[in-house]
Design a protein around this motif. Structure first.
Motif, PDB file in Angstrom:
ATOM      1  N   ASP A  94     -44.938 -39.047 -16.447  1.00  0.00           N
ATOM      2  CA  ASP A  94     -44.247 -38.329 -15.195  1.00  0.00           C
ATOM      3  C   ASP A  94     -43.730 -39.612 -14.456  1.00  0.00           C
ATOM      4  OD1 ASP A  94     -43.736 -36.515 -12.992  1.00  0.00           O
ATOM      5  OD2 ASP A  94     -45.345 -37.519 -11.707  1.00  0.00           O
ATOM      6  N   SER A  95     -42.366 -39.519 -14.458  1.00  0.00           N
ATOM      7  CA  SER A  95     -41.409 -40.717 -14.040  1.00  0.00           C
ATOM      8  C   SER A  95     -40.810 -40.688 -12.881  1.00  0.00           C
ATOM      9  CB  SER A  95     -40.560 -40.929 -15.095  1.00  0.00           C
ATOM     10  OG  SER A  95     -39.192 -40.413 -14.858  1.00  0.00           O
ATOM     11  N   PRO A  96     -40.288 -41.740 -12.182  1.00  0.00           N
ATOM     12  CA  PRO A  96     -39.904 -41.559 -11.078  1.00  0.00           C
ATOM     13  C   PRO A  96     -38.198 -40.737 -10.905  1.00  0.00           C
ATOM     14  CG  PRO A  96     -40.255 -43.929 -11.389  1.00  0.00           C
ATOM     15  CD  PRO A  96     -40.493 -43.187 -12.650  1.00  0.00           C
ATOM     16  N   THR A 138     -43.188 -33.474 -11.245  1.00  0.00           N
ATOM     17  CA  THR A 138     -44.791 -33.659 -11.332  1.00  0.00           C
ATOM     18  C   THR A 138     -45.297 -32.148 -11.559  1.00  0.00           C
ATOM     19  OG1 THR A 138     -44.601 -35.320  -9.818  1.00  0.00           O
ATOM     20  CG2 THR A 138     -47.020 -34.361 -10.368  1.00  0.00           C
ATOM     21  N   ASP A 142     -44.685 -42.684 -12.275  1.00  0.00           N
ATOM     22  CA  ASP A 142     -44.324 -42.886 -10.935  1.00  0.00           C
ATOM     23  C   ASP A 142     -45.026 -43.974 -10.335  1.00  0.00           C
ATOM     24  OD1 ASP A 142     -42.441 -42.686  -8.727  1.00  0.00           O
ATOM     25  OD2 ASP A 142     -42.746 -40.426  -8.575  1.00  0.00           O
ATOM     26  N   ALA A 180     -37.123 -44.955 -14.203  1.00  0.00           N
ATOM     27  CA  ALA A 180     -36.816 -43.762 -15.071  1.00  0.00           C
ATOM     28  C   ALA A 180     -36.182 -44.029 -16.444  1.00  0.00           C
ATOM     29  CB  ALA A 180     -36.235 -42.550 -14.191  1.00  0.00           C
ATOM     30  N   CYS A 237     -38.496 -36.220 -16.091  1.00  0.00           N
ATOM     31  CA  CYS A 237     -37.752 -36.829 -14.827  1.00  0.00           C
ATOM     32  C   CYS A 237     -36.913 -35.681 -14.144  1.00  0.00           C
ATOM     33  CB  CYS A 237     -37.071 -37.947 -15.427  1.00  0.00           C
ATOM     34  SG  CYS A 237     -35.717 -37.390 -16.354  1.00  0.00           S
TER      35      CYS A 237
END
Length: 298
Positions: free
Chosen positions: A225-227, A120, A144, A235, A111
């Motif tokens: 892969d998070s916001p 990313t 995400d 997240a 994150c």
């Protein structure tokens, strides 16, 4: 009691889970579409037997390298060496397992505090690097869900993903799992946009999903892969599911108070590591110089 344990207890009380007498197997009813069990199966082979031809994708390696990612044909590049350094403590924590007090160490969240810091870029490169380990397979999940980038960067066309799985109990794990032409790398795309995506990510089905992929597949590393942490609550929700968090920080861009706020939101996580991204300085790590100037192309 952890949030996962609470979810499992609740599911059990609702009859969603049956626990056998040996306490070694947790069986989910058909609507949850998976089984959690202690076994030594090979996750790659098992997944391969369930993945349809439509769910097998070929990565455009030339386009990926042109975007500044690890070149699949140049394993000795500076970037490849840098990610060998980055992945080592994460892999060591996985191998140490819960002996070191880390719950679900094979689940890793990537994150950042804000958009554009390169999370990313780090997620994909880390997945590619770990997939080259001899005894590890990698599942890269694009979590995400508001601004998904993993599929775009890998050249994967729109397909059902995490959101469809969480929304519809008739969607199975194998329906959203994509097998890439890198033998040890599978991908789950974000799926469609959904107005209740935050609620879906905080649902019991998501908790059970995280528990399943962590317990059942001991040799699989799952990278989310998070916001960005300070843009969406998703997240922080996802951080509660994983054993390790990597906070990507854009060098000379992200203010110190912003980093501190992000770290405070991760206070309950077992392991939080920071990765300084986009710096043009040479960093002396263990006697070797590594430059991180290529980072941040996501």
């Amino acid at each position: 009691m952890s949030i996962i344990e609470n979810a499992l207890k609740k599911a059990s009380s609702q009859g969603l889970i049956e626990k056998n007498k040996s306490d070694n197997v947790l069986k989910h009813s058909d609507d949850l579409s998976f089984v959690v069990e202690n076994n030594d199966c090979n996750p790659v082979n098992e997944d391969d037997s369930l993945i349809s031809k439509d769910n097998q994708v070929t990565i455009n390696w030339e386009a990926l390298a042109a975007e500044g990612f690890i070149d699949h044909n140049d394993t000795k590049s500076q970037l490849a060496e840098e990610f060998r350094v980055i992945k080592r403590p994460l892999v060591n924590n996985i191998q140490g397992g819960e002996v070191n007090g880390i719950s679900r160490p094979n689940l890793i969240l990537i994150c950042s505090s804000l958009p554009g810091e390169g999370k990313t870029f780090v997620s994909i490169n880390l997945a590619l690097s770990i997939a080259n380990e001899l005894d590890k397979s990698v599942l890269l999940i694009d979590a995400d869900v508001e601004r998904p980038s993993v599929s775009r960067q890998l050249g994967i066309k729109q397909s059902p993903g995490l959101i469809e799985y969480l929304e519809n109990d008739k969607i199975n794990f194998s329906d959203i799992l994509l097998k890439t032409d890198l033998s040890n790398l599978n991908v789950i795309p974000a799926g469609k946009r959904h107005k209740y995506s935050t609620e879906l990510l905080s649902s019991q089905r998501m908790y059970l999903f995280a528990e399943e992929v962590s317990r059942r597949y001991k040799d699989r590393v799952v990278i989310f892969d998070s916001p960005p942490l300070l843009v969406a609550t998703q997240a922080q929700i996802l951080a509660e599911l994983v054993g390790q968090v990597v906070l990507v920080i854009a060098a000379e861009e992200t203010p110190q108070n912003v980093v501190n706020e992000s770290i405070s939101k991760l206070a309950n996580c077992d392991v939080v590591m920071t990765l300084l991204n986009k710096t043009k300085k040479e960093l002396d790590l263990y006697g070797y110089n590594y430059g991180y100037g290529k980072y941040g192309h996501s």
